[in-house]
Each structure stands twice: as structure tokens, then as C-alpha cells.
Design a protein around this motif. Structure first.
Motif, short mmCIF file in Angstrom:
data_model
loop_
_atom_site.label_atom_id
_atom_site.label_comp_id
_atom_site.label_asym_id
_atom_site.label_seq_id
_atom_site.Cartn_x
_atom_site.Cartn_y
_atom_site.Cartn_z
N ARG A 81 37.98 47.18 31.61
CA ARG A 81 37.86 45.71 31.85
C ARG A 81 37.71 45.64 33.17
O ARG A 81 38.30 46.41 34.09
CB ARG A 81 39.04 45.03 31.36
N MET A 82 36.89 44.42 33.80
CA MET A 82 36.97 44.28 35.18
C MET A 82 38.40 43.49 35.64
O MET A 82 38.60 42.87 35.20
CB MET A 82 35.89 43.27 35.58
N TRP A 84 41.21 42.36 38.77
CA TRP A 84 41.19 41.10 39.74
C TRP A 84 40.26 41.55 40.92
O TRP A 84 39.73 40.73 41.39
CB TRP A 84 42.60 40.93 40.10
N TRP A 87 36.67 40.63 39.83
CA TRP A 87 36.42 39.30 39.92
C TRP A 87 36.40 38.74 41.15
O TRP A 87 35.50 37.81 41.53
CB TRP A 87 37.64 38.55 39.15
N SER A 90 33.10 39.81 42.77
CA SER A 90 32.02 38.82 42.22
C SER A 90 31.95 37.42 42.82
O SER A 90 30.77 36.90 42.82
CB SER A 90 32.08 38.86 40.54
N GLY A 91 33.16 36.91 43.03
CA GLY A 91 33.20 35.61 43.52
C GLY A 91 32.63 35.62 44.87
O GLY A 91 32.15 34.58 45.28
#
Length: 153
Positions: A81-82, A84, A87, A90-91
Motif C-alpha cells: 500500500r502507498m 504516508w 501520499w 503525490s500531493g
């Protein structure tokens, strides 16, 4: 030859053979008796009924890597899973893209305003014949004159 090349070569030969065989069988199909064509139709229906049913996907997974197989590529997934950090990265990429698009839009607006200001300055300071204002290519006329002036300096 490598194993992969042998597999491709074998697949091509099998495909050619099956095409030739089906063409030869189809050539005399109209000359067969009715009983034979009915048996062939029933056998074809049974074969279609017994073919392997496609399996349904029970769970979708993210593709995390690309496996190269000759001239083709396939996506492979994993259960990772991706986290933190993913994320956050990506942000940050979305934020950078948004800021870049806003900067491009601002620059284009500034360029348009400068172009309109230059056009107004030329209109107000230049002595033009009245026919120039009615000409559909007036803007091109002004741009060509401005380009000639900028190359002369």
C-alpha cells in the motif's frame, strides 16, 4: 534462438496452420449433406458451451511495476500500500503542477496585455491611412510593421 523467440515462432506456425485448415474445411461446407452439417452445428455448440469461462476479478490491485517481455510490457501488482510518504509525494507533485499551470496562465495574460498595449500605442502614435482601419488584415499589418521596427533596431 532464445526460448521466447521459439515460443513466438511456434505460435505463428500454429496460427498459420489453423487458418489454412479452417479455410480448407470451409471451402467444401456447401457440398456437405444436411445430416453432416447438423452434427457439425451441434458439436460446435457443445464446444462453445464447454469452453473455459473467464474468471472474474475479485479484487482490484494497483500496478506497481512493469515487466518487459520482448517488445511488450505488462503491469504487475503487489499488495504494498502507498504509505504516508507516497501520499505526501503525490500531493507535492499535484501542488507543483497546479502552481506551474497558474504561472503559465499569468505569463500568458501578461503577454496579451503587453500586446494590446503595444497595439494601442501604435494606433495612437502612428499616422495611418483611413483604409487601414477598414482592412480585415489590419492587425497583421501592424504586427508586420512592429516586427520590421524591432529588427531594424
Amino acid at each position: 534462438m532464445t526460448t521466447h523467440t521459439n515460443t513466438i515462432y511456434t505460435d505463428v506456425l500454429q496460427a498459420r496452420y489453423s487458418l489454412r485448415l479452417s479455410a480448407r474445411l470451409s471451402a467444401d461446407l456447401d457440398n456437405l449433406p444436411h445430416g453432416v452439417t447438423e452434427r457439425l452445428r451441434v458439436a460446435r455448440q457443445q464446444a462453445v458451451m464447454q469452453r473455459k469461462k473467464p474468471q472474474t476479478v475479485t479484487r482490484l490491485r494497483r500496478a506497481t511495476e512493469i515487466a518487459h517481455n520482448g517488445h511488450t510490457a505488462a503491469l504487475h501488482g503487489s499488495d504494498d500500500r502507498m504509505g504516508w510518504a507516497g501520499w505526501l509525494a503525490s500531493g507535492l507533485m499535484v501542488l507543483a503542477l497546479t502552481m506551474g499551470l497558474m504561472a503559465i496562465n499569468s505569463q500568458q495574460n501578461d503577454n496579451r496585455a503587453i500586446e494590446v498595449a503595444d497595439l494601442d500605442a501604435v494606433l495612437l502614435t502612428d499616422d495611418l491611412p483611413p483604409e487601414a482601419y477598414a482592412d480585415p488584415g489590419f492587425l497583421q499589418y501592424l504586427k508586420a510593421g512592429r516586427d520590421q521596427q524591432s529588427t531594424a533596431h
